[in-house]
Design a protein around this motif. Structure first.
Motif, PDB file in Angstrom:
ATOM      1  N   HIS A  58     -15.918 -32.118 -34.228  1.00 13.00           N
ATOM      2  CA  HIS A  58     -14.973 -32.602 -35.043  1.00 13.00           C
ATOM      3  C   HIS A  58     -14.004 -33.231 -34.549  1.00 13.00           C
ATOM      4  O   HIS A  58     -13.610 -34.504 -35.033  1.00 13.00           O
ATOM      5  N   GLN A  59     -13.633 -32.950 -33.117  1.00 10.93           N
ATOM      6  CA  GLN A  59     -12.645 -34.021 -32.342  1.00 10.93           C
ATOM      7  C   GLN A  59     -13.503 -35.337 -32.069  1.00 10.93           C
ATOM      8  O   GLN A  59     -12.891 -36.298 -32.207  1.00 10.93           O
ATOM      9  N   LEU A  60     -14.758 -35.452 -31.732  1.00 13.29           N
ATOM     10  CA  LEU A  60     -15.591 -36.588 -31.455  1.00 13.29           C
ATOM     11  C   LEU A  60     -15.634 -37.650 -32.604  1.00 13.29           C
ATOM     12  O   LEU A  60     -15.533 -38.463 -32.696  1.00 13.29           O
ATOM     13  N   LYS A  61     -15.474 -36.817 -33.754  1.00  9.13           N
ATOM     14  CA  LYS A  61     -15.654 -37.612 -35.081  1.00  9.13           C
ATOM     15  C   LYS A  61     -14.353 -38.444 -35.149  1.00  9.13           C
ATOM     16  O   LYS A  61     -14.475 -39.773 -35.566  1.00  9.13           O
ATOM     17  N   LEU A  62     -13.360 -37.779 -35.109  1.00  5.74           N
ATOM     18  CA  LEU A  62     -12.067 -38.447 -34.944  1.00  5.74           C
ATOM     19  C   LEU A  62     -11.969 -39.510 -33.958  1.00  5.74           C
ATOM     20  O   LEU A  62     -11.530 -40.590 -34.422  1.00  5.74           O
ATOM     21  N   LEU A  63     -12.151 -39.357 -32.918  1.00  3.50           N
ATOM     22  CA  LEU A  63     -12.322 -40.234 -31.865  1.00  3.50           C
ATOM     23  C   LEU A  63     -13.052 -41.335 -31.951  1.00  3.50           C
ATOM     24  O   LEU A  63     -13.117 -42.667 -31.846  1.00  3.50           O
ATOM     25  N   ARG A  64     -14.390 -41.000 -32.645  1.00  2.00           N
ATOM     26  CA  ARG A  64     -15.372 -42.100 -33.072  1.00  2.00           C
ATOM     27  C   ARG A  64     -14.633 -43.133 -34.355  1.00  2.00           C
ATOM     28  O   ARG A  64     -14.780 -44.268 -34.175  1.00  2.00           O
ATOM     29  N   ASP A  65     -14.007 -42.479 -35.344  1.00  2.00           N
ATOM     30  CA  ASP A  65     -13.379 -43.178 -36.356  1.00  2.00           C
ATOM     31  C   ASP A  65     -12.219 -44.055 -35.802  1.00  2.00           C
ATOM     32  O   ASP A  65     -11.934 -44.934 -36.403  1.00  2.00           O
TER      33      ASP A  65
ATOM     34  N   GLY B  56     -12.278 -45.488 -32.953  1.00  2.00           N
ATOM     35  CA  GLY B  56     -12.893 -46.502 -31.899  1.00  2.00           C
ATOM     36  C   GLY B  56     -12.660 -46.151 -30.440  1.00  2.00           C
ATOM     37  O   GLY B  56     -12.640 -46.782 -29.662  1.00  2.00           O
ATOM     38  N   MET B  57     -12.279 -44.842 -30.145  1.00  2.67           N
ATOM     39  CA  MET B  57     -11.963 -44.557 -28.782  1.00  2.67           C
ATOM     40  C   MET B  57     -13.252 -43.969 -27.956  1.00  2.67           C
ATOM     41  O   MET B  57     -13.122 -43.834 -26.888  1.00  2.67           O
ATOM     42  N   VAL B  58     -14.198 -43.556 -28.815  1.00  2.00           N
ATOM     43  CA  VAL B  58     -15.384 -43.391 -28.062  1.00  2.00           C
ATOM     44  C   VAL B  58     -16.710 -44.079 -28.533  1.00  2.00           C
ATOM     45  O   VAL B  58     -16.772 -44.528 -29.817  1.00  2.00           O
ATOM     46  N   ASN B  59     -17.742 -44.352 -27.708  1.00  2.78           N
ATOM     47  CA  ASN B  59     -18.999 -44.930 -28.150  1.00  2.78           C
ATOM     48  C   ASN B  59     -20.171 -43.902 -28.332  1.00  2.78           C
ATOM     49  O   ASN B  59     -20.002 -42.748 -27.704  1.00  2.78           O
ATOM     50  N   VAL B  60     -20.804 -44.183 -29.213  1.00  2.00           N
ATOM     51  CA  VAL B  60     -22.169 -43.074 -29.311  1.00  2.00           C
ATOM     52  C   VAL B  60     -23.478 -43.678 -29.188  1.00  2.00           C
ATOM     53  O   VAL B  60     -23.576 -45.116 -29.581  1.00  2.00           O
ATOM     54  N   ARG B  61     -24.436 -42.968 -28.630  1.00  6.91           N
ATOM     55  CA  ARG B  61     -25.586 -43.592 -28.093  1.00  6.91           C
ATOM     56  C   ARG B  61     -26.534 -42.411 -28.342  1.00  6.91           C
ATOM     57  O   ARG B  61     -26.387 -41.409 -27.642  1.00  6.91           O
ATOM     58  N   ARG B  62     -27.574 -42.899 -28.987  1.00  9.11           N
ATOM     59  CA  ARG B  62     -28.677 -41.937 -29.253  1.00  9.11           C
ATOM     60  C   ARG B  62     -29.790 -42.001 -28.202  1.00  9.11           C
ATOM     61  O   ARG B  62     -30.245 -43.113 -28.079  1.00  9.11           O
TER      62      ARG B  62
ATOM     63  N   TYR C 186     -21.725 -39.462 -25.910  1.00 10.16           N
ATOM     64  CA  TYR C 186     -20.532 -40.198 -26.188  1.00 10.16           C
ATOM     65  C   TYR C 186     -20.074 -40.645 -24.743  1.00 10.16           C
ATOM     66  O   TYR C 186     -20.312 -40.068 -23.648  1.00 10.16           O
ATOM     67  N   SER C 187     -19.227 -41.753 -24.881  1.00 13.36           N
ATOM     68  CA  SER C 187     -18.736 -42.312 -23.922  1.00 13.36           C
ATOM     69  C   SER C 187     -17.336 -43.036 -24.277  1.00 13.36           C
ATOM     70  O   SER C 187     -17.232 -43.310 -25.380  1.00 13.36           O
ATOM     71  N   LEU C 188     -16.424 -43.190 -23.073  1.00 15.16           N
ATOM     72  CA  LEU C 188     -15.188 -43.897 -23.349  1.00 15.16           C
ATOM     73  C   LEU C 188     -15.413 -45.198 -23.836  1.00 15.16           C
ATOM     74  O   LEU C 188     -15.975 -46.010 -23.400  1.00 15.16           O
ATOM     75  N   SER C 189     -14.855 -45.513 -25.103  1.00 17.10           N
ATOM     76  CA  SER C 189     -15.017 -47.070 -25.461  1.00 17.10           C
ATOM     77  C   SER C 189     -13.968 -48.117 -24.995  1.00 17.10           C
ATOM     78  O   SER C 189     -14.129 -49.227 -24.975  1.00 17.10           O
TER      79      SER C 189
END
Length: 118
Positions: free
Chosen positions: A74-81, A83-89, A96-99
């Protein structure tokens, strides 16, 4: 709102010039407040601190932070929205990483302040 230095009693020209260059616009002030409000949550501070060590998946973040993976997601979704974290599959695992290096810099400033007060 435009700064009206004519109404200031003791403002000298140097300070007026400095303020004109340094003072954020209303839009910039709202954006800064939004950035700091996102950072002002203890769970997110822990997530940022963990990610400052490198990329992590939800399960590892949950373990590091000591919370349920759904809370971390839930927190990561907010951070993604925000633009504070990057997502890599990578296969089935999402990392997740700091953007933004500003997040890590803000953490460092806060940690240094705490260390000086101790």
């Amino acid at each position: 709102m435009t700064m009206k230095f004519d109404d200031c009693l003791y403002m000298d020209a140097f300070r007026e010039d400095l303020l004109r260059r340094y003072m954020p616009t209303d839009g910039e002030a709202y954006a800064l407040a939004d950035f700091f409000s996102v950072c002002a949550d203890p769970t997110r501070v822990k997530i940022f601190s963990a990610l400052a060590t490198g990329d992590m998946c939800v399960g590892d973040l949950a373990c590091a932070v000591g919370m349920h993976p759904s809370t971390i997601s839930h927190q990561l979704k907010l951070l993604r929205d925000k633009g504070m974290v990057n997502v890599r599959r990578r296969g089935k695992v999402v990392y997740y990483s700091l953007s933004d290096p500003a997040v890590e810099a803000a953490l460092d400033i806060g940690a240094n302040r705490l260390a000086r007060r101790a």
